[in-house]
Design a protein around this motif. Structure first.
Motif, PDB file in Angstrom:
ATOM      1  N   GLU A  38       0.830  -1.211   0.000  1.00 35.78           N
ATOM      2  CA  GLU A  38       0.000   0.000   0.000  1.00 35.78           C
ATOM      3  C   GLU A  38       0.864   1.261   0.000  1.00 35.78           C
ATOM      4  O   GLU A  38       0.589   2.215  -0.722  1.00 35.78           O
ATOM      5  CB  GLU A  38      -0.944  -0.023   1.201  1.00 35.78           C
ATOM      6  CG  GLU A  38      -1.997  -1.117   1.098  1.00 35.78           C
ATOM      7  CD  GLU A  38      -2.752  -1.352   2.396  1.00 35.78           C
ATOM      8  OE1 GLU A  38      -2.435  -0.693   3.421  1.00 35.78           O
ATOM      9  OE2 GLU A  38      -3.656  -2.204   2.392  1.00 35.78           O
ATOM     10  N   ARG A  39       1.926   1.249   0.804  1.00 36.31           N
ATOM     11  CA  ARG A  39       2.812   2.411   0.865  1.00 36.31           C
ATOM     12  C   ARG A  39       3.504   2.634  -0.468  1.00 36.31           C
ATOM     13  O   ARG A  39       3.555   3.757  -0.973  1.00 36.31           O
ATOM     14  CB  ARG A  39       3.858   2.215   1.963  1.00 36.31           C
ATOM     15  CG  ARG A  39       4.802   3.400   2.105  1.00 36.31           C
ATOM     16  CD  ARG A  39       5.781   3.233   3.256  1.00 36.31           C
ATOM     17  NE  ARG A  39       6.672   2.110   3.106  1.00 36.31           N
ATOM     18  CZ  ARG A  39       7.821   2.149   2.421  1.00 36.31           C
ATOM     19  NH1 ARG A  39       8.200   3.260   1.833  1.00 36.31           N
ATOM     20  NH2 ARG A  39       8.588   1.091   2.335  1.00 36.31           N
ATOM     21  N   TRP A  40       4.006   1.552  -1.089  1.00 35.68           N
ATOM     22  CA  TRP A  40       4.695   1.698  -2.367  1.00 35.68           C
ATOM     23  C   TRP A  40       3.737   2.090  -3.486  1.00 35.68           C
ATOM     24  O   TRP A  40       4.113   2.799  -4.412  1.00 35.68           O
ATOM     25  CB  TRP A  40       5.468   0.430  -2.730  1.00 35.68           C
ATOM     26  CG  TRP A  40       6.825   0.445  -2.133  1.00 35.68           C
ATOM     27  CD1 TRP A  40       7.272  -0.277  -1.063  1.00 35.68           C
ATOM     28  CD2 TRP A  40       7.916   1.268  -2.536  1.00 35.68           C
ATOM     29  NE1 TRP A  40       8.575   0.043  -0.794  1.00 35.68           N
ATOM     30  CE2 TRP A  40       8.995   0.983  -1.682  1.00 35.68           C
ATOM     31  CE3 TRP A  40       8.088   2.214  -3.544  1.00 35.68           C
ATOM     32  CZ2 TRP A  40      10.223   1.619  -1.810  1.00 35.68           C
ATOM     33  CZ3 TRP A  40       9.315   2.843  -3.668  1.00 35.68           C
ATOM     34  CH2 TRP A  40      10.369   2.536  -2.801  1.00 35.68           C
ATOM     35  N   SER A  41       2.514   1.637  -3.397  1.00 33.52           N
ATOM     36  CA  SER A  41       1.526   2.026  -4.401  1.00 33.52           C
ATOM     37  C   SER A  41       1.327   3.540  -4.377  1.00 33.52           C
ATOM     38  O   SER A  41       1.313   4.194  -5.429  1.00 33.52           O
ATOM     39  CB  SER A  41       0.201   1.306  -4.134  1.00 33.52           C
ATOM     40  OG  SER A  41      -0.743   1.645  -5.115  1.00 33.52           O
ATOM     41  N   GLU A  42       1.212   4.103  -3.187  1.00 36.93           N
ATOM     42  CA  GLU A  42       1.063   5.557  -3.053  1.00 36.93           C
ATOM     43  C   GLU A  42       2.340   6.284  -3.473  1.00 36.93           C
ATOM     44  O   GLU A  42       2.282   7.304  -4.162  1.00 36.93           O
ATOM     45  CB  GLU A  42       0.675   5.927  -1.617  1.00 36.93           C
ATOM     46  CG  GLU A  42      -0.736   5.541  -1.261  1.00 36.93           C
ATOM     47  CD  GLU A  42      -1.766   6.118  -2.216  1.00 36.93           C
ATOM     48  OE1 GLU A  42      -1.716   7.328  -2.523  1.00 36.93           O
ATOM     49  OE2 GLU A  42      -2.632   5.356  -2.675  1.00 36.93           O
ATOM     50  N   GLU A  43       3.492   5.772  -3.045  1.00 33.57           N
ATOM     51  CA  GLU A  43       4.770   6.381  -3.427  1.00 33.57           C
ATOM     52  C   GLU A  43       4.949   6.372  -4.942  1.00 33.57           C
ATOM     53  O   GLU A  43       5.427   7.335  -5.525  1.00 33.57           O
ATOM     54  CB  GLU A  43       5.943   5.649  -2.763  1.00 33.57           C
ATOM     55  CG  GLU A  43       6.079   5.899  -1.294  1.00 33.57           C
ATOM     56  CD  GLU A  43       6.409   7.345  -0.967  1.00 33.57           C
ATOM     57  OE1 GLU A  43       7.228   7.957  -1.680  1.00 33.57           O
ATOM     58  OE2 GLU A  43       5.838   7.860   0.011  1.00 33.57           O
ATOM     59  N   PHE A  44       4.559   5.256  -5.566  1.00 38.15           N
ATOM     60  CA  PHE A  44       4.705   5.142  -7.010  1.00 38.15           C
ATOM     61  C   PHE A  44       3.838   6.163  -7.737  1.00 38.15           C
ATOM     62  O   PHE A  44       4.288   6.797  -8.682  1.00 38.15           O
ATOM     63  CB  PHE A  44       4.353   3.726  -7.481  1.00 38.15           C
ATOM     64  CG  PHE A  44       4.509   3.564  -8.959  1.00 38.15           C
ATOM     65  CD1 PHE A  44       5.757   3.343  -9.515  1.00 38.15           C
ATOM     66  CD2 PHE A  44       3.419   3.652  -9.807  1.00 38.15           C
ATOM     67  CE1 PHE A  44       5.916   3.212 -10.880  1.00 38.15           C
ATOM     68  CE2 PHE A  44       3.566   3.523 -11.166  1.00 38.15           C
ATOM     69  CZ  PHE A  44       4.822   3.306 -11.711  1.00 38.15           C
ATOM     70  N   LYS A  45       2.614   6.331  -7.288  1.00 38.72           N
ATOM     71  CA  LYS A  45       1.722   7.305  -7.925  1.00 38.72           C
ATOM     72  C   LYS A  45       2.307   8.718  -7.840  1.00 38.72           C
ATOM     73  O   LYS A  45       2.282   9.473  -8.824  1.00 38.72           O
ATOM     74  CB  LYS A  45       0.339   7.263  -7.276  1.00 38.72           C
ATOM     75  CG  LYS A  45      -0.431   6.007  -7.613  1.00 38.72           C
ATOM     76  CD  LYS A  45      -1.714   5.919  -6.828  1.00 38.72           C
ATOM     77  CE  LYS A  45      -2.380   4.578  -7.027  1.00 38.72           C
ATOM     78  NZ  LYS A  45      -3.538   4.384  -6.142  1.00 38.72           N
ATOM     79  N   LYS A  46       2.864   9.058  -6.682  1.00 32.54           N
ATOM     80  CA  LYS A  46       3.492  10.375  -6.521  1.00 32.54           C
ATOM     81  C   LYS A  46       4.726  10.493  -7.420  1.00 32.54           C
ATOM     82  O   LYS A  46       4.936  11.510  -8.075  1.00 32.54           O
ATOM     83  CB  LYS A  46       3.900  10.594  -5.067  1.00 32.54           C
ATOM     84  CG  LYS A  46       2.740  10.741  -4.112  1.00 32.54           C
ATOM     85  CD  LYS A  46       3.241  10.824  -2.673  1.00 32.54           C
ATOM     86  CE  LYS A  46       2.105  10.725  -1.693  1.00 32.54           C
ATOM     87  NZ  LYS A  46       2.597  10.632  -0.294  1.00 32.54           N
ATOM     88  N   ALA A  47       5.542   9.434  -7.425  1.00 31.01           N
ATOM     89  CA  ALA A  47       6.768   9.441  -8.231  1.00 31.01           C
ATOM     90  C   ALA A  47       6.446   9.538  -9.713  1.00 31.01           C
ATOM     91  O   ALA A  47       7.133  10.251 -10.454  1.00 31.01           O
ATOM     92  CB  ALA A  47       7.593   8.188  -7.949  1.00 31.01           C
ATOM     93  N   LEU A  48       5.411   8.845 -10.170  1.00 29.49           N
ATOM     94  CA  LEU A  48       5.035   8.886 -11.584  1.00 29.49           C
ATOM     95  C   LEU A  48       4.623  10.294 -11.997  1.00 29.49           C
ATOM     96  O   LEU A  48       5.022  10.784 -13.059  1.00 29.49           O
ATOM     97  CB  LEU A  48       3.920   7.880 -11.882  1.00 29.49           C
ATOM     98  CG  LEU A  48       3.460   7.807 -13.334  1.00 29.49           C
ATOM     99  CD1 LEU A  48       4.610   7.438 -14.261  1.00 29.49           C
ATOM    100  CD2 LEU A  48       2.321   6.818 -13.465  1.00 29.49           C
ATOM    101  N   ALA A  49       3.854  10.950 -11.139  1.00 25.08           N
ATOM    102  CA  ALA A  49       3.443  12.328 -11.451  1.00 25.08           C
ATOM    103  C   ALA A  49       4.662  13.234 -11.563  1.00 25.08           C
ATOM    104  O   ALA A  49       4.747  14.068 -12.478  1.00 25.08           O
ATOM    105  CB  ALA A  49       2.484  12.842 -10.383  1.00 25.08           C
ATOM    106  N   LEU A  50       5.623  13.068 -10.669  1.00 26.14           N
ATOM    107  CA  LEU A  50       6.844  13.874 -10.718  1.00 26.14           C
ATOM    108  C   LEU A  50       7.702  13.497 -11.920  1.00 26.14           C
ATOM    109  O   LEU A  50       8.270  14.368 -12.591  1.00 26.14           O
ATOM    110  CB  LEU A  50       7.652  13.700  -9.430  1.00 26.14           C
ATOM    111  CG  LEU A  50       7.026  14.299  -8.167  1.00 26.14           C
ATOM    112  CD1 LEU A  50       7.798  13.865  -6.924  1.00 26.14           C
ATOM    113  CD2 LEU A  50       6.970  15.812  -8.269  1.00 26.14           C
ATOM    114  N   ALA A  51       7.810  12.203 -12.192  1.00 29.41           N
ATOM    115  CA  ALA A  51       8.624  11.719 -13.317  1.00 29.41           C
ATOM    116  C   ALA A  51       8.126  12.287 -14.634  1.00 29.41           C
ATOM    117  O   ALA A  51       8.922  12.662 -15.496  1.00 29.41           O
ATOM    118  CB  ALA A  51       8.602  10.197 -13.361  1.00 29.41           C
TER     119      ALA A  51
END
Length: 139
Positions: A38-51
């Motif tokens: 769950e934590r990585w899913s949220e981190e990934f969504k944030k990272a994708l937006a920044l990427a």
């Protein structure tokens, strides 16, 4: 009970891995109670937006998650991971570690997979930086 029903309905929506024409990686439904997922899913969504805005750290996180799955939160897709590593190298902010990650991710792939990764990287560079991917084979 509501949390269980929500998790059950979301788990039915699993999607196929990224294709060359699809520049949006796929998050997977986490099993309830799997905190790392769950934590990585949220981190990934944030990272994708920044990427997608050209953020170097975000791009590194996206490439990493696509190659490892980030505790089951992301569908592993080596081609998409390789393409993000190509984007990172093309960004002008690449480090020695980024070059090593590119080699480790991309070199074991077949020629067809490498071609697919280059095509996807080209799409990403056009979308993020509004220019063409620099020529050259860094794989």
């Amino acid at each position: 009970m509501l949390k269980f029903l929500l998790a059950l309905s979301v788990s039915a929506l699993l999607v196929a891995p990224v294709q060359a024409t699809d520049i949006y990686p796929v998050t997977k439904a986490c099993t309830p109670g799997k905190a790392h997922c769950e934590r990585w899913s949220e981190e990934f969504k944030k990272a994708l937006a920044l990427a997608q805005k050209g953020d170097h750290a975000g791009q590194q996180t996206v490439a990493f998650c696509l190659s490892t799955g980030c505790h089951g939160a992301i569908a592993v897709d080596r081609v998409a991971s390789c393409s993000w590593h190509l984007v990172i190298l093309d960004s002008g902010a690449a480090t020695v570690l980024d070059r090593s990650n590119l080699r480790n991710t991309c070199r074991p792939m077949t020629p067809a997979q490498k071609d697919e990764a280059r095509a996807l990287a080209g799409e990403l560079v056009r979308k993020i930086y509004q220019r063409e991917l620099a020529p050259g084979d860094q794989m």
